[in-house]
Design a protein around this motif. Structure first.
Motif, PDB file in Angstrom:
ATOM      1  N   PRO A 122     -39.471  11.896  18.784  1.00 31.28           N
ATOM      2  CA  PRO A 122     -39.427  10.630  19.519  1.00 31.28           C
ATOM      3  C   PRO A 122     -39.554  10.912  21.016  1.00 31.28           C
ATOM      4  CG  PRO A 122     -37.207  11.321  18.973  1.00 31.28           C
ATOM      5  CD  PRO A 122     -38.135  12.334  18.343  1.00 31.28           C
ATOM      6  N   VAL A 123     -40.156   9.997  21.767  1.00 29.43           N
ATOM      7  CA  VAL A 123     -40.212  10.177  23.221  1.00 29.43           C
ATOM      8  C   VAL A 123     -39.035   9.414  23.838  1.00 29.43           C
ATOM      9  CG1 VAL A 123     -41.529   9.766  25.332  1.00 29.43           C
ATOM     10  CG2 VAL A 123     -42.709  10.515  23.252  1.00 29.43           C
ATOM     11  N   SER A 124     -38.064  10.171  24.367  1.00 32.46           N
ATOM     12  CA  SER A 124     -36.861   9.547  24.925  1.00 32.46           C
ATOM     13  C   SER A 124     -36.928   9.398  26.438  1.00 32.46           C
ATOM     14  CB  SER A 124     -35.620  10.357  24.548  1.00 32.46           C
ATOM     15  OG  SER A 124     -35.578  10.604  23.159  1.00 32.46           O
ATOM     16  N   GLY A 125     -37.782  10.191  27.099  1.00 27.74           N
ATOM     17  CA  GLY A 125     -37.889  10.097  28.559  1.00 27.74           C
ATOM     18  C   GLY A 125     -38.847  11.122  29.118  1.00 27.74           C
ATOM     19  N   GLU A 126     -38.876  11.189  30.442  1.00 22.85           N
ATOM     20  CA  GLU A 126     -39.822  12.073  31.143  1.00 22.85           C
ATOM     21  C   GLU A 126     -39.138  13.351  31.613  1.00 22.85           C
ATOM     22  OE1 GLU A 126     -40.530   9.344  34.208  1.00 22.85           O
ATOM     23  OE2 GLU A 126     -41.702   7.995  32.940  1.00 22.85           O
ATOM     24  N   LEU A 127     -39.873  14.443  31.548  1.00 23.46           N
ATOM     25  CA  LEU A 127     -39.358  15.712  32.080  1.00 23.46           C
ATOM     26  C   LEU A 127     -39.298  15.636  33.597  1.00 23.46           C
ATOM     27  CD1 LEU A 127     -38.597  18.735  31.716  1.00 23.46           C
ATOM     28  CD2 LEU A 127     -41.043  19.246  31.822  1.00 23.46           C
ATOM     29  N   PHE A 138     -39.347  14.362  27.112  1.00 21.34           N
ATOM     30  CA  PHE A 138     -38.287  14.953  26.291  1.00 21.34           C
ATOM     31  C   PHE A 138     -37.912  14.018  25.148  1.00 21.34           C
ATOM     32  CE2 PHE A 138     -34.537  12.508  27.403  1.00 21.34           C
ATOM     33  CZ  PHE A 138     -34.734  12.103  28.721  1.00 21.34           C
ATOM     34  N   ALA A 139     -37.288  14.616  24.133  1.00 21.38           N
ATOM     35  CA  ALA A 139     -36.837  13.884  22.945  1.00 21.38           C
ATOM     36  C   ALA A 139     -35.368  14.177  22.712  1.00 21.38           C
ATOM     37  CB  ALA A 139     -37.644  14.325  21.717  1.00 21.38           C
ATOM     38  N   ASP A 140     -34.593  13.145  22.401  1.00 21.98           N
ATOM     39  CA  ASP A 140     -33.213  13.339  21.964  1.00 21.98           C
ATOM     40  C   ASP A 140     -33.167  13.133  20.457  1.00 21.98           C
ATOM     41  OD1 ASP A 140     -32.047  13.957  24.415  1.00 21.98           O
ATOM     42  OD2 ASP A 140     -31.923  11.844  24.982  1.00 21.98           O
ATOM     43  N   LEU A 141     -32.737  14.170  19.757  1.00 20.93           N
ATOM     44  CA  LEU A 141     -32.676  14.096  18.297  1.00 20.93           C
ATOM     45  C   LEU A 141     -31.366  13.444  17.868  1.00 20.93           C
ATOM     46  CD1 LEU A 141     -33.883  17.718  17.418  1.00 20.93           C
ATOM     47  CD2 LEU A 141     -35.271  15.670  17.804  1.00 20.93           C
ATOM     48  N   ILE A 173     -29.889  22.630  19.003  1.00 18.70           N
ATOM     49  CA  ILE A 173     -30.817  21.840  19.821  1.00 18.70           C
ATOM     50  C   ILE A 173     -30.690  20.354  19.520  1.00 18.70           C
ATOM     51  CG2 ILE A 173     -33.265  21.428  20.291  1.00 18.70           C
ATOM     52  CD1 ILE A 173     -33.721  24.405  19.429  1.00 18.70           C
ATOM     53  N   LYS A 174     -30.372  19.586  20.553  1.00 22.38           N
ATOM     54  CA  LYS A 174     -30.406  18.118  20.432  1.00 22.38           C
ATOM     55  C   LYS A 174     -31.436  17.501  21.376  1.00 22.38           C
ATOM     56  CE  LYS A 174     -27.625  15.128  18.968  1.00 22.38           C
ATOM     57  NZ  LYS A 174     -26.591  14.125  18.701  1.00 22.38           N
ATOM     58  N   ARG A 175     -31.579  18.080  22.562  1.00 21.40           N
ATOM     59  CA  ARG A 175     -32.599  17.576  23.495  1.00 21.40           C
ATOM     60  C   ARG A 175     -33.726  18.606  23.637  1.00 21.40           C
ATOM     61  NH1 ARG A 175     -31.311  14.556  29.104  1.00 21.40           N
ATOM     62  NH2 ARG A 175     -30.978  12.901  27.580  1.00 21.40           N
ATOM     63  N   ILE A 176     -34.948  18.166  23.337  1.00 24.13           N
ATOM     64  CA  ILE A 176     -36.125  19.034  23.422  1.00 24.13           C
ATOM     65  C   ILE A 176     -37.053  18.495  24.504  1.00 24.13           C
ATOM     66  CG2 ILE A 176     -38.138  19.944  22.190  1.00 24.13           C
ATOM     67  CD1 ILE A 176     -36.647  19.291  19.557  1.00 24.13           C
ATOM     68  N   ALA A 177     -37.408  19.340  25.474  1.00 26.87           N
ATOM     69  CA  ALA A 177     -38.385  18.951  26.493  1.00 26.87           C
ATOM     70  C   ALA A 177     -39.676  19.715  26.250  1.00 26.87           C
ATOM     71  CB  ALA A 177     -37.842  19.248  27.883  1.00 26.87           C
ATOM     72  N   TRP A 178     -40.800  19.145  26.684  1.00 30.28           N
ATOM     73  CA  TRP A 178     -42.069  19.848  26.547  1.00 30.28           C
ATOM     74  C   TRP A 178     -43.046  19.416  27.622  1.00 30.28           C
ATOM     75  CZ3 TRP A 178     -40.370  15.967  23.412  1.00 30.28           C
ATOM     76  CH2 TRP A 178     -41.166  14.821  23.336  1.00 30.28           C
ATOM     77  N   CYS A 179     -43.945  20.325  27.958  1.00 35.08           N
ATOM     78  CA  CYS A 179     -45.077  20.025  28.827  1.00 35.08           C
ATOM     79  C   CYS A 179     -46.194  20.970  28.383  1.00 35.08           C
ATOM     80  CB  CYS A 179     -44.717  20.236  30.299  1.00 35.08           C
ATOM     81  SG  CYS A 179     -45.991  19.606  31.417  1.00 35.08           S
ATOM     82  N   THR A 180     -47.331  20.395  28.002  1.00 32.38           N
ATOM     83  CA  THR A 180     -48.401  21.174  27.375  1.00 32.38           C
ATOM     84  C   THR A 180     -49.089  22.101  28.377  1.00 32.38           C
ATOM     85  OG1 THR A 180     -50.061  19.476  27.826  1.00 32.38           O
ATOM     86  CG2 THR A 180     -48.867  19.315  25.729  1.00 32.38           C
TER      87      THR A 180
END
Ligand code: ZN
Length: 255
Positions: A122-127, A138-141, A173-180
């Motif tokens: 899920p998309v929860s917000g911006e890095l 980022f995504a909050d699981l 892990i509960k919060r996952i951030a990513w940037c391609t």
């Protein structure tokens, strides 16, 4: 099957991707001019010689990529590899359309949003934001997962084993951030927003120590592998919108 005027299509893409709002390392839009009408598009990650050859083979008039040419700081002369690539495009009257940062950030076709879909996050917000543009998400699981579980999800969904650097102390892990792409240095930003894991494409020597010492899982999931989905999604949308022929050609790249 329909055709569309190239200039109309380029204008539409500039508007949609808000090209004028980015301060980028390369021109975004029409980088090499070919045929005036578009009917057959090949999309891909990088405008390599292999991708151009695939486009020629399929009699495409337009190539749509994330990584085009004319990067800031590269030698400007048309020689060597650059000559070979440009020669092929020009000889075959093929348009090269390239969208770099605008295609990372876009809310629908962006590499970051598309990667979330592929990974089922899920998309929860911006890095972070740079010049008002979104860089990473980022995504909050709902439920915590282990570092190994995220590693195997990446492997399964991207078809490629990520390099996983686990923090010194065991951590779920509960919060996952990513940037391609090559955004490993944003790992510090991921720590700042409280992420337990950060995913990007590439890895540098210091990334290892940062992950270990700041207590965050790091995954180098592949620059190519994480940026395969934006150009593909955009090409598919264009094909549907204008009734064009489109094919995404994946020129495999282990990096
Ligand atoms: Zn990239």
């Amino acid at each position: 099957m329909m055709t569309v005027l190239r200039d109309d299509l380029v204008k539409q893409l500039s508007r949609m991707l808000r090209v004028d709002q980015f301060n980028d390392y390369c021109p975004n839009g029409l980088q090499v001019e070919g045929a005036g009408t578009v009917r057959r598009i090949i999309s891909g990650v990088t405008a390599s010689q292999a991708l151009i050859e695939a486009a020629i083979e399929r009699q495409a008039d337009t190539v749509l990529v994330h990584h085009g040419y004319f990067w800031k700081g590269e030698p400007a002369a048309v020689a060597g590899m650059k000559k070979q690539r440009l020669k092929l495009l020009l000889e075959h009257d093929i348009n090269l359309l390239a969208y770099h940062l605008p295609l990372d950030a876009h809310a629908e076709f962006g590499n970051n949003v598309q990667l979330a879909r592929v990974l089922d996050l899920p998309v929860s917000g911006e890095l972070m934001k740079q010049n008002n543009q979104v860089m990473g998400l980022f995504a909050d699981l709902d439920e915590a997962i282990s570092g190994e579980q995220l590693a195997s999800r990446l492997h399964e969904k991207l078809g490629r084993q990520a390099l996983h650097i686990a923090p010194s102390a065991n951590k779920t892990i509960k919060r996952i951030a990513w940037c391609t792409g090559g955004a490993q240095s944003y790992i510090h930003r991921a720590v700042d927003i409280g992420a337990d894991a950060y995913i990007s494409g590439e890895v540098s020597e210091p990334t290892f120590h940062t992950a270990r010492e700041l207590g965050i899982h790091y995954y180098a999931a592949g620059h190519h592998a994480t940026e395969r989905y934006g150009a593909k999604a955009l090409g598919e949308w264009l094909a549907a919108e204008y009734d064009l022929v489109h094919e995404f050609v994946d020129i495999d790249n282990p990096v």
